[in-house]
Design a protein around this motif. Structure first.
Motif, PDB file in Angstrom:
ATOM      1  N   PHE A 388      37.504  22.430  -3.011  1.00  0.00           N
ATOM      2  CA  PHE A 388      38.566  21.627  -3.646  1.00  0.00           C
ATOM      3  C   PHE A 388      39.134  20.561  -2.703  1.00  0.00           C
ATOM      4  N   GLN A 389      39.536  19.459  -3.327  1.00  0.00           N
ATOM      5  CA  GLN A 389      40.188  18.362  -2.601  1.00  0.00           C
ATOM      6  C   GLN A 389      41.638  18.306  -3.042  1.00  0.00           C
ATOM      7  N   LEU A 390      42.540  18.084  -2.127  1.00  0.00           N
ATOM      8  CA  LEU A 390      43.947  18.002  -2.494  1.00  0.00           C
ATOM      9  C   LEU A 390      44.488  16.612  -2.222  1.00  0.00           C
ATOM     10  N   GLN A 391      44.999  15.974  -3.268  1.00  0.00           N
ATOM     11  CA  GLN A 391      45.592  14.639  -3.148  1.00  0.00           C
ATOM     12  C   GLN A 391      47.097  14.750  -3.312  1.00  0.00           C
ATOM     13  N   GLU A 428      39.610  18.701  -7.984  1.00  0.00           N
ATOM     14  CA  GLU A 428      40.733  18.015  -7.337  1.00  0.00           C
ATOM     15  C   GLU A 428      42.062  18.642  -7.732  1.00  0.00           C
ATOM     16  N   ILE A 429      42.880  18.824  -6.725  1.00  0.00           N
ATOM     17  CA  ILE A 429      44.257  19.271  -6.960  1.00  0.00           C
ATOM     18  C   ILE A 429      45.154  18.106  -6.579  1.00  0.00           C
ATOM     19  N   SER A 430      46.100  17.829  -7.434  1.00  0.00           N
ATOM     20  CA  SER A 430      46.991  16.701  -7.130  1.00  0.00           C
ATOM     21  C   SER A 430      48.438  17.173  -7.109  1.00  0.00           C
ATOM     22  N   ILE A 431      49.145  16.752  -6.080  1.00  0.00           N
ATOM     23  CA  ILE A 431      50.573  17.075  -5.996  1.00  0.00           C
ATOM     24  C   ILE A 431      51.350  15.764  -5.994  1.00  0.00           C
ATOM     25  N   VAL A 454      64.572  16.196  -9.034  1.00  0.00           N
ATOM     26  CA  VAL A 454      63.359  15.874  -8.288  1.00  0.00           C
ATOM     27  C   VAL A 454      62.268  16.710  -8.951  1.00  0.00           C
ATOM     28  N   ILE A 455      61.144  16.067  -9.181  1.00  0.00           N
ATOM     29  CA  ILE A 455      60.077  16.749  -9.926  1.00  0.00           C
ATOM     30  C   ILE A 455      58.847  16.902  -9.046  1.00  0.00           C
ATOM     31  N   LEU A 456      58.342  18.105  -9.066  1.00  0.00           N
ATOM     32  CA  LEU A 456      57.093  18.378  -8.360  1.00  0.00           C
ATOM     33  C   LEU A 456      56.050  18.700  -9.424  1.00  0.00           C
ATOM     34  N   SER A 457      54.989  17.861  -9.461  1.00  0.00           N
ATOM     35  CA  SER A 457      53.920  18.120 -10.438  1.00  0.00           C
ATOM     36  C   SER A 457      52.660  18.506  -9.683  1.00  0.00           C
ATOM     37  N   LEU A 458      52.071  19.585 -10.138  1.00  0.00           N
ATOM     38  CA  LEU A 458      50.836  20.032  -9.497  1.00  0.00           C
ATOM     39  C   LEU A 458      49.771  20.195 -10.568  1.00  0.00           C
ATOM     40  N   SER A 459      48.694  19.417 -10.457  1.00  0.00           N
ATOM     41  CA  SER A 459      47.651  19.443 -11.484  1.00  0.00           C
ATOM     42  C   SER A 459      46.317  19.869 -10.886  1.00  0.00           C
ATOM     43  N   ASP A 460      45.552  20.563 -11.697  1.00  0.00           N
ATOM     44  CA  ASP A 460      44.189  20.882 -11.264  1.00  0.00           C
ATOM     45  C   ASP A 460      43.238  20.575 -12.419  1.00  0.00           C
ATOM     46  N   GLY A 461      41.963  20.533 -12.090  1.00  0.00           N
ATOM     47  CA  GLY A 461      40.942  20.291 -13.119  1.00  0.00           C
ATOM     48  C   GLY A 461      40.176  21.562 -13.390  1.00  0.00           C
TER      49      GLY A 461
END
Lengths: 665, 265
Positions: A388-391, A428-431, A454-461
């Motif tokens: 996995f890649q984290l952006q 990909e994981i995106s924060i 404040v919003i923290l969004s964490l997405s994965d595929g």
């Protein structure tokens, strides 16, 4: 009639007087005959006239005729004819009356005086000419009057009906519920603006004559019709399908539209959008379930903490005594590490119980994320899932929030962990972090109130979560169950939920199976600045000055640990096993400070113990300890004069510092 | 608002206006007159029946007045003509008329506009509570509930359950000593002859079906109202004028004719 008119002109009052003189002798006979006549024709009259009234009427008619013979006053007869109409005598009755009066004259005069009979018969004709004129004139007037009154009454009724229709129309048009009329084949004949808004249509033409199945995403109209019919007099829930294709929950109540013969000609259905209500109900159920699980977890954590104290505290004591080059240090360190891991689970349970998180530190989510990404835990995760890649896309101007660094770090860690685990083949994981002001509430997984966040969004595929499972994703061990995960405590997502709630935050989850998942966490903004970095404290700073301490704890193991740690710091330590014992002890002795366990069962708790000791020693100092989080009773003890609250398990620095501060206060 | 506002619609016939035509009135329209003429073709005795019903109403009113009753509520009144309750009762009596037809109500009010002792309100006889709970009743009768109630020429337009409910409502509301003067047809459905069937069909066609029942069934439905002397009698017997055409031909037409009764609480 023309012949009657002609004859009437030939008669004078003087001619009629003799007739009157003769016939008036037979008035009572005439009365009786007319009474019989009127009763015979009673059912032909316009109004129902009682027999007594008919008798009176017979007398009145006889009198009227004889009076005419006596006075020759045609005007009076004309007026009488009008009155008779209003009384309700029918025309057949009047014709019978004419006939009978002629017969009466014949009977009385035929054999006596033919000339007088001729005058009498002419008199009858003249009488009834005026009588009929009066009757018909009044009849005409009455018809015109009745018709005019009818017209006015009808007009007023129609106006009232029109007003009713306008009011009803307005009520339907402005109703906040969606209203739809259909024919019996299910084709739309009317919808109100609320319906159009609910389903997202702009123009009535778009829905006119549409089949109602298109609004409910079902092709089976019969089934839908049954649903509507079943909801007549009741309610039923359906899924509404908007023009855009999105769906919502609708409660429908329907009734048949009937014609004037009560035959159904269509269906009228009322719709209420209950999506928000259903979401709130689900949220409430979820909150209640989590609360119940939290209570259970809290109880477990309390007991676990007491047990773990030995595993965490004794190694610490042993390490203080063991020389640096001791062979045993490695084993003791391993013991300590295991204890700390177990303590972490207990800590998760406490977080889940929402009794262990102090959310008063000023924090920045960017720092928490960056800190985690540079931690050994993240490195370990990368080793485990190298694909996995984290952006990150972190807002450099992100506002601060109040919270617990440890718990928020754990939240980020758990979410990243789950995301990586959902993509075993990489991805990909995106924060993303951002500031956002919500000017109106958002109703999603949670009901997010308006405000600064404040919003923290964490997405994965990753594999995503089904909508059924999404509802239960935060329940303890649920992710393990649905995803077959073997790593972690199984409490990760439950801890995320508990942490968010402890931080007065909200969580939203959007997931599509096979497409991935996005968690969006909302934390309230604080305008306070970040605290300065903490520096380590040396043991000398909290060593004893030779003071005496009374440890009060119902668990023997805890008393031993506390006694060992505090003795190590140089205090003179006495330990007792209950509040009652402590009170007895303090009656004959003194202690510079009490280390008071809050929950002792059975017997009096820490607060009650402190209250009783304060009566003996009003300035008594104390620190409170407990495996539970801070409670109202802890705060009450602090109001009475107790110092810091220290949560178990005992750590040398923590308890030592709390005691030192309290003694020096 | 009334659920029957459509009665003001002149495009369809109305039972009240047909009634008016059969009695020789002018408060009707062509559409009503056509139906009424059809009815007369089938059942020429109809006007007599209607007059007998009104006659019974008058007779019962006179008897109740003689017994000291001076407060009246009347259902399905029609127009307050010269042979109606307030005319017979004269000054000193208070009367509330009611009718389901807004045109009749409107016109009735105009007729009565100068009479302070009489009111006319819109009410469905099947739902007497609409009238009983209205402010008009308190306004005219204050708290007094001992009164005489007229329920004539309407029972055969109400199905059993509605009629029973109305009679029970009236009983529960009325004070002790109250009277209910009532008339209906005495016939079972099985007794309706082929000659009379078209009358039923005609009324059903205009949306105002006729419901018939035996007087025994009616008595059961009317409980706990008590039957006063002289009991259930044919309308002819009440009027005391001998047999009318309807009674003579009752075999031909089926049923046992119309009867009247005064109930008491």
């Amino acid at each position: 009639m023309a012949m009657l008119m002609e004859k009437r002109h030939h008669l004078s009052q003087n001619q009629l007087i003799p007739v009157y003189h003769h016939l008036s002798n037979y008035q009572s006979e005439l009365n009786e005959q007319l009474s019989i006549l009127f009763k015979e024709f009673a059912l032909d009259n316009r109004y129902t006239l009682h027999p007594r009234m008919l008798d009176e009427l017979a007398h009145e008619e006889a009198r009227s005729f004889l009076t005419f013979l006596s006075l020759g006053d045609t005007q009076k007869v004309f007026k009488h004819g009008g009155q008779i109409l209003n009384i309700g005598l029918g025309t057949r009755t009047i014709l019978a009356l004419v006939s009978h009066l002629r017969k009466f004259c014949w009977d009385q005069l035929n054999e006596k005086d033919l000339q007088l009979l001729d005058v009498a018969l002419c008199g009858v004709d003249q009488y009834f000419t005026s009588y009929f004129e009066g009757y018909m004139t009044e009849f005409e007037t009455q018809i015109l009057s009745d018709q005019e009154q009818m017209r006015r009454a009808l007009s007023a009724a129609l106006q009232r009906q029109s007003q009713e229709l306008i009011a009803k129309d307005h009520a339907i048009e402005t109703a906040i519920d969606g209203i739809m009329f259909t024919d019996l084949e299910g084709r739309v004949t009317y919808t109100n603006p609320a319906f159009m808004k609910m389903w997202g249509y702009d123009h009535f033409n778009e829905v006119l004559e549409a089949e109602i199945s298109q609004f409910f995403g079902t092709k089976n109209f019969d089934e839908l019709l049954i649903a509507l019919r079943e909801s007549v007099g009741g309610q039923r829930e359906l899924t509404g399908v908007c023009k855009s294709g999105s769906t919502f929950d609708a409660v429908v109540s329907a009734s048949f539209i009937q014609d004037e013969r009560f035959a159904p000609i269509g269906i009228m259905a009322f719709f209420i959008d209950v999506t928000e209500r259903n979401q709130l109900e689900a949220q409430l159920q979820r909150a209640q379930k989590m609360e119940a699980l939290g209570t259970l977890a809290g109880g477990v954590a309390h007991d676990l903490n007491n047990i773990l104290s030995s595993l965490v505290s004794y190694p610490e004591l042993l390490l203080l005594d063991l020389p640096e080059d001791s062979h045993s240090r490695k084993h003791v360190l391993a013991m300590q590490k295991s204890g700390q891991k177990a303590a972490a689970i207990a800590q998760d349970l406490l977080t889940l119980a929402r009794r262990g998180v102090i959310v008063k530190d000023v924090l920045n989510l960017n720092e928490i994320i960056l800190s985690y990404l540079s931690s050994p835990e993240f490195k370990k995760l990368k080793d485990l899932y190298p694909g996995f890649q984290l952006q990150t896309q972190l807002d450099p101007n992100l506002l601060n929030t109040l919270g617990s660094f440890v718990h928020l770090s754990k939240t980020v860690m758990n979410l990243v962990y789950n995301a990586a685990e959902s993509m075993p083949d990489g991805g990909e994981i995106s924060i993303v972090t951002e500031n956002r002001y919500l000017d109106k509430p958002i109703s999603g997984y949670d009901h997010v109130k308006e405000g600064d966040y404040v919003i923290l969004s964490l997405s994965d595929g990753g594999v995503g979560i089904s909508s059924k499972d999404t509802k239960r994703i935060f329940e303890p061990f649920y992710t393990k169950k649905i995803m077959g995960r073997r790593s972690g405590t199984g409490l990760g997502m439950a801890v995320v939920w508990g942490t968010i709630k402890d931080h007065n935050g909200y969580i939203d989850v959007k997931s599509r199976e096979g497409k991935g998942t996005t968690f969006r966490l909302y934390f309230p903004v604080t305008r306070k600045d970040l605290a300065e970095e903490k520096t380590p404290i040396a043991i000398e700073d909290y060593m004893s000055g030779g003071e005496s301490i009374l440890v009060v704890d119902d668990v023997e193991n805890q008393r031993i640990i506390a006694t060992s740690l505090l003795s190590r710091l140089g205090y003179h330590v006495t330990a007792v096993s209950s509040g009652e014992e402590a009170v007895e002890y303090m009656k004959n002795a003194k202690a510079d400070l009490l280390v008071l366990d809050m929950i002792m069962d059975p017997g009096i708790d820490g607060l009650e113990t402190y209250k009783r000791i304060l009566k003996l020693h009003p300035a008594q100092k104390a620190v409170i300890v407990s495996g539970f989080s801070e409670t109202i009773r802890v705060k009450e003890a602090q109001k009475l004069g107790a110092g810091a609250y220290v949560r178990k398990p005992y750590l040398l620095e923590k308890i030592g510092l709390a005691i030192r501060i309290e003694l020096d206060r | 608002m009334t659920a029957h506002s459509s009665i003001a619609d002149t495009s369809g016939p109305n039972a009240g206006r047909i009634y008016d035509y059969l009695l020789g009135g002018h408060h009707n329209f062509e559409v009503d007159r056509q139906i009424a003429e059809n009815l007369l073709q089938i059942a020429p005795f109809m006007p007599q029946v209607l007059r007998l019903i009104r006659w019974f109403l008058g007779e019962a009113t006179r008897r109740l007045l003689a017994d000291g009753y001076n407060k009246f509520i009347d259902f399905a009144s029609g127009l307050p003509t010269v042979d109606h309750i307030h005319h017979l009762a004269g000054p000193g009596a208070n009367v509330i008329y009611s009718d389901i037809d807004p045109v009749t109500v409107e016109y009735g009010r105009k007729i009565l506009k100068d009479n302070d002792a009489v009111r006319f309100v819109g009410c469905d006889a099947a739902k007497p509570e609409e009238l009983l709970n209205s402010s008009v009743v308190k306004e005219l009768f204050a708290e007094s509930r001992k009164l005489a109630i007229g329920f004539n020429g309407i029972a055969y337009f109400l199905p059993d359950e509605k009629l029973k409910s109305a009679l029970q409502t009236l009983y529960n509301w009325a004070g002790k000593g109250s009277k209910l003067f009532f008339c209906d047809a005495d016939a079972d459905a099985s007794e309706v002859t082929a000659k009379l069937k078209p009358v039923f069909e005609l009324y059903a066609k205009i949306g105002q079906p006729i419901y018939i029942r035996s007087k025994d069934k009616l008595l059961e439905m009317a409980k706990p109202w008590n039957v006063d002397e002289p009991g259930l009698q044919t309308l002819d017997q009440w009027i005391g004028m001998g047999e009318t055409v309807t009674q003579q031909e009752k075999t031909e037409w089926g049923g046992k004719g119309f009867y009247g009764v005064i109930f008491s609480k």
